[in-house]
Design a protein around this motif. Structure first.
Motif, PDB file in Angstrom:
ATOM      1  N   TYR A 146      20.283  -8.647   8.919  1.00  0.00           N
ATOM      2  CA  TYR A 146      19.602  -9.238  10.070  1.00  0.00           C
ATOM      3  C   TYR A 146      19.443  -8.165  11.143  1.00  0.00           C
ATOM      4  N   LEU A 147      18.384  -8.293  11.925  1.00  0.00           N
ATOM      5  CA  LEU A 147      18.141  -7.374  13.025  1.00  0.00           C
ATOM      6  C   LEU A 147      18.310  -8.131  14.337  1.00  0.00           C
ATOM      7  N   ARG A 148      19.271  -7.705  15.113  1.00  0.00           N
ATOM      8  CA  ARG A 148      19.489  -8.288  16.437  1.00  0.00           C
ATOM      9  C   ARG A 148      18.588  -7.567  17.427  1.00  0.00           C
ATOM     10  N   THR A 149      17.903  -8.324  18.276  1.00  0.00           N
ATOM     11  CA  THR A 149      17.031  -7.738  19.289  1.00  0.00           C
ATOM     12  C   THR A 149      17.527  -8.162  20.666  1.00  0.00           C
ATOM     13  N   LEU A 150      17.778  -7.184  21.504  1.00  0.00           N
ATOM     14  CA  LEU A 150      18.198  -7.411  22.884  1.00  0.00           C
ATOM     15  C   LEU A 150      17.028  -7.026  23.778  1.00  0.00           C
ATOM     16  N   VAL A 151      16.364  -8.039  24.336  1.00  0.00           N
ATOM     17  CA  VAL A 151      15.126  -7.840  25.086  1.00  0.00           C
ATOM     18  C   VAL A 151      15.406  -8.116  26.560  1.00  0.00           C
ATOM     19  N   THR A 152      15.252  -7.099  27.392  1.00  0.00           N
ATOM     20  CA  THR A 152      15.503  -7.253  28.822  1.00  0.00           C
ATOM     21  C   THR A 152      14.194  -7.521  29.553  1.00  0.00           C
ATOM     22  N   LEU A 153      14.137  -8.690  30.228  1.00  0.00           N
ATOM     23  CA  LEU A 153      12.967  -9.097  30.990  1.00  0.00           C
ATOM     24  C   LEU A 153      13.248  -8.965  32.478  1.00  0.00           C
ATOM     25  N   ALA A 154      12.224  -8.587  33.231  1.00  0.00           N
ATOM     26  CA  ALA A 154      12.296  -8.601  34.700  1.00  0.00           C
ATOM     27  C   ALA A 154      11.424  -9.755  35.162  1.00  0.00           C
ATOM     28  N   ASP A 155      12.063 -10.849  35.559  1.00  0.00           N
ATOM     29  CA  ASP A 155      11.329 -12.045  35.933  1.00  0.00           C
ATOM     30  C   ASP A 155      10.762 -11.914  37.334  1.00  0.00           C
ATOM     31  N   LYS A 156       9.542 -12.413  37.505  1.00  0.00           N
ATOM     32  CA  LYS A 156       8.889 -12.336  38.804  1.00  0.00           C
ATOM     33  C   LYS A 156       9.454 -13.415  39.722  1.00  0.00           C
ATOM     34  N   PRO A 157       9.954 -13.062  40.905  1.00  0.00           N
ATOM     35  CA  PRO A 157      10.579 -14.046  41.790  1.00  0.00           C
ATOM     36  C   PRO A 157       9.558 -14.992  42.407  1.00  0.00           C
ATOM     37  N   GLY A 158      10.033 -16.189  42.739  1.00  0.00           N
ATOM     38  CA  GLY A 158       9.189 -17.157  43.424  1.00  0.00           C
ATOM     39  C   GLY A 158       8.198 -17.865  42.538  1.00  0.00           C
ATOM     40  N   GLU A 159       8.289 -17.690  41.211  1.00  0.00           N
ATOM     41  CA  GLU A 159       7.384 -18.352  40.285  1.00  0.00           C
ATOM     42  C   GLU A 159       8.181 -19.095  39.222  1.00  0.00           C
ATOM     43  N   LYS A 160       7.656 -20.193  38.770  1.00  0.00           N
ATOM     44  CA  LYS A 160       8.228 -20.923  37.649  1.00  0.00           C
ATOM     45  C   LYS A 160       7.573 -20.383  36.387  1.00  0.00           C
ATOM     46  N   ASN A 161       8.268 -19.467  35.707  1.00  0.00           N
ATOM     47  CA  ASN A 161       7.689 -18.821  34.540  1.00  0.00           C
ATOM     48  C   ASN A 161       8.214 -19.436  33.253  1.00  0.00           C
ATOM     49  N   ARG A 162       7.329 -19.498  32.268  1.00  0.00           N
ATOM     50  CA  ARG A 162       7.663 -20.077  30.976  1.00  0.00           C
ATOM     51  C   ARG A 162       7.244 -19.090  29.894  1.00  0.00           C
ATOM     52  N   TYR A 163       8.105 -18.927  28.908  1.00  0.00           N
ATOM     53  CA  TYR A 163       7.902 -17.859  27.939  1.00  0.00           C
ATOM     54  C   TYR A 163       8.026 -18.365  26.500  1.00  0.00           C
ATOM     55  N   ARG A 164       7.559 -17.492  25.600  1.00  0.00           N
ATOM     56  CA  ARG A 164       7.755 -17.686  24.164  1.00  0.00           C
ATOM     57  C   ARG A 164       7.996 -16.316  23.551  1.00  0.00           C
ATOM     58  N   ILE A 165       8.895 -16.248  22.560  1.00  0.00           N
ATOM     59  CA  ILE A 165       9.204 -14.973  21.924  1.00  0.00           C
ATOM     60  C   ILE A 165       8.720 -14.976  20.479  1.00  0.00           C
ATOM     61  N   VAL A 166       8.128 -13.847  20.061  1.00  0.00           N
ATOM     62  CA  VAL A 166       7.636 -13.648  18.697  1.00  0.00           C
ATOM     63  C   VAL A 166       8.129 -12.289  18.224  1.00  0.00           C
ATOM     64  N   ILE A 167       8.608 -12.206  16.971  1.00  0.00           N
ATOM     65  CA  ILE A 167       9.080 -10.942  16.400  1.00  0.00           C
ATOM     66  C   ILE A 167       8.262 -10.624  15.160  1.00  0.00           C
ATOM     67  N   ARG A 168       7.696  -9.404  15.121  1.00  0.00           N
ATOM     68  CA  ARG A 168       6.897  -8.958  13.981  1.00  0.00           C
ATOM     69  C   ARG A 168       7.364  -7.584  13.517  1.00  0.00           C
ATOM     70  N   THR A 169       7.243  -7.333  12.223  1.00  0.00           N
ATOM     71  CA  THR A 169       7.477  -5.992  11.699  1.00  0.00           C
ATOM     72  C   THR A 169       6.173  -5.441  11.121  1.00  0.00           C
ATOM     73  N   TYR A 170       6.033  -4.126  11.233  1.00  0.00           N
ATOM     74  CA  TYR A 170       4.872  -3.422  10.684  1.00  0.00           C
ATOM     75  C   TYR A 170       5.382  -2.377   9.705  1.00  0.00           C
ATOM     76  N   THR A 171       4.755  -2.313   8.519  1.00  0.00           N
ATOM     77  CA  THR A 171       5.156  -1.360   7.479  1.00  0.00           C
ATOM     78  C   THR A 171       3.923  -0.663   6.924  1.00  0.00           C
ATOM     79  N   LYS A 172       4.021   0.663   6.809  1.00  0.00           N
ATOM     80  CA  LYS A 172       2.940   1.455   6.212  1.00  0.00           C
ATOM     81  C   LYS A 172       3.506   2.224   5.027  1.00  0.00           C
ATOM     82  N   VAL A 173       2.812   2.128   3.879  1.00  0.00           N
ATOM     83  CA  VAL A 173       3.312   2.677   2.626  1.00  0.00           C
ATOM     84  C   VAL A 173       2.319   3.688   2.061  1.00  0.00           C
ATOM     85  N   HIS A 174       2.846   4.803   1.565  1.00  0.00           N
ATOM     86  CA  HIS A 174       2.033   5.812   0.873  1.00  0.00           C
ATOM     87  C   HIS A 174       2.343   5.742  -0.614  1.00  0.00           C
ATOM     88  N   VAL A 175       1.301   5.632  -1.437  1.00  0.00           N
ATOM     89  CA  VAL A 175       1.434   5.601  -2.892  1.00  0.00           C
ATOM     90  C   VAL A 175       0.904   6.906  -3.456  1.00  0.00           C
TER      91      VAL A 175
END
Length: 322
Positions: A146-175
């Motif tokens: 498993y890959l643990r991800t520690l994501v540090t966000l700087a939230d904008k003050p004075g706003e009610k913010n709502r978020y969603r998180i998505v994790i993707r991997t990219y792989t490039k292969v040479h044959v």
């Protein structure tokens, strides 16, 4: 005591018979309305609407394709041209627009059979990702990596913010080349399930308790800034990702193939209030809880049903072992 016993048996018989009785609806079914669904990503240059027809749940009528409908789109009061496409069941509309935070999107439409519909939303500000750290670990129960991800966000003050998180991997292969084929490269992107049981933010949404497995309770991985409004916060989530991979290829393992690039991207989507409420209502409706009240799916489409929701994106990428 016998009277009480017979009374209880009578009540049980009434309840059970009521549960098995079919009731025919003989009232007047409501008129069909348009269902307009449009999820707008601020980073895209073309945006889409899907238009379908609503039908009465207890009636015999099946939904038909919406025809003779006209739609308009406005960005900050300026009209954007709308084009149309369709298949055998649905009507599709799309319009071009370059969007920025704070832009106001308005959609409206009308058909002779379904009447008028309209919806409005505002583009939220993108998140600010300060840092992304990753670390591998092995699952205690399944022995998988498993890959643990520690994501540090700087939230904008004075706003009610709502978020969603998505994790993707990219792989490039040479044959490598062989006697039958020239050397070539291919790549692929995979979106992973995000495990959230280590992160308190996902259990602090309110609006009802989700039942079922902890990892599946929050289907869309949405959260708010209620616990860290205006501050920096490090989000602790993880995904099942194979640490060592066999790249493979289309000609079998006898042709050497090498991973030349591999990385993980964490995307934080800032959701408009409308889009957040819509996803949250879907989560609650999908949760299996026989003791909860029925959940009404959130809609901001006046005169019909559906959702006009907007999100903005920010992302950060880290390299992985090849």
């Amino acid at each position: 005591m016998k009277q009480i016993k017979y009374l209880l048996l009578f009540c049980a018989a009434v309840v059970l018979s009521a549960c098995e009785r079919d009731v025919d609806f003989d009232g007047v079914a409501p008129d069909p309305k348009m269902i307009v669904n449009s999820i707008v990503c601020a980073g895209d240059e073309t945006h889409y609407m899907e238009v379908t027809e609503s039908v009465f749940l207890f009636g015999n009528k099946k939904p038909e394709k919406v025809v003779d409908a006209a739609f308009r789109a406005h960005i900050n009061g300026v009209e954007a041209p709308v084009e149309y496409d369709s298949d055998s069941k649905n009507l599709y509309c799309y319009f071009p627009a370059k969007l920025s935070a704070g832009d106001k999107i308005e959609l409206s439409g009308e058909s002779p059979l379904h009447g008028k519909v309209s919806g409005m939303d505002v583009v939220p500000h993108p998140a600010e990702i300060k840092e992304l750290k990753t670390e591998w670990f092995t699952g205690e129960k399944d022995g998988r990596s498993y890959l643990r991800t520690l994501v540090t966000l700087a939230d904008k003050p004075g706003e009610k913010n709502r978020y969603r998180i998505v994790i993707r991997t990219y792989t490039k292969v040479h044959v490598d080349a062989d006697e039958w084929h020239e050397a070539y490269e291919y790549d692929y992107t995979h979106t992973h399930d995000v495990f959230i049981d280590r992160e308190i933010l996902f259990s602090n949404l309110g609006g009802g308790v989700l039942s079922g497995d902890e990892d599946d309770a929050h289907t869309f991985r949405i959260f708010s800034d209620e616990l860290f409004d205006g501050k920096e916060y490090t989000l602790d989530v993880y995904a099942q990702i194979d640490r060592i991979i066999n790249p493979g290829n289309g000609f079998g393992d006898y042709v050497p193939a090498t991973v030349v690039e591999r990385n993980v991207t964490v995307e934080i989507q800032t959701l408009s209030e409308n889009y957040f409420k819509y996803l949250r209502s879907l989560e609650l409706a999908m949760a299996e809880n026989n003791f909860s009240e029925p959940v009404k799916i959130y809609t901001n489409i006046a005169g019909g049903y559906g959702i006009l929701g907007v999100y903005n994106t920010a992302s950060k990428t880290a390299g992985l072992e090849k």
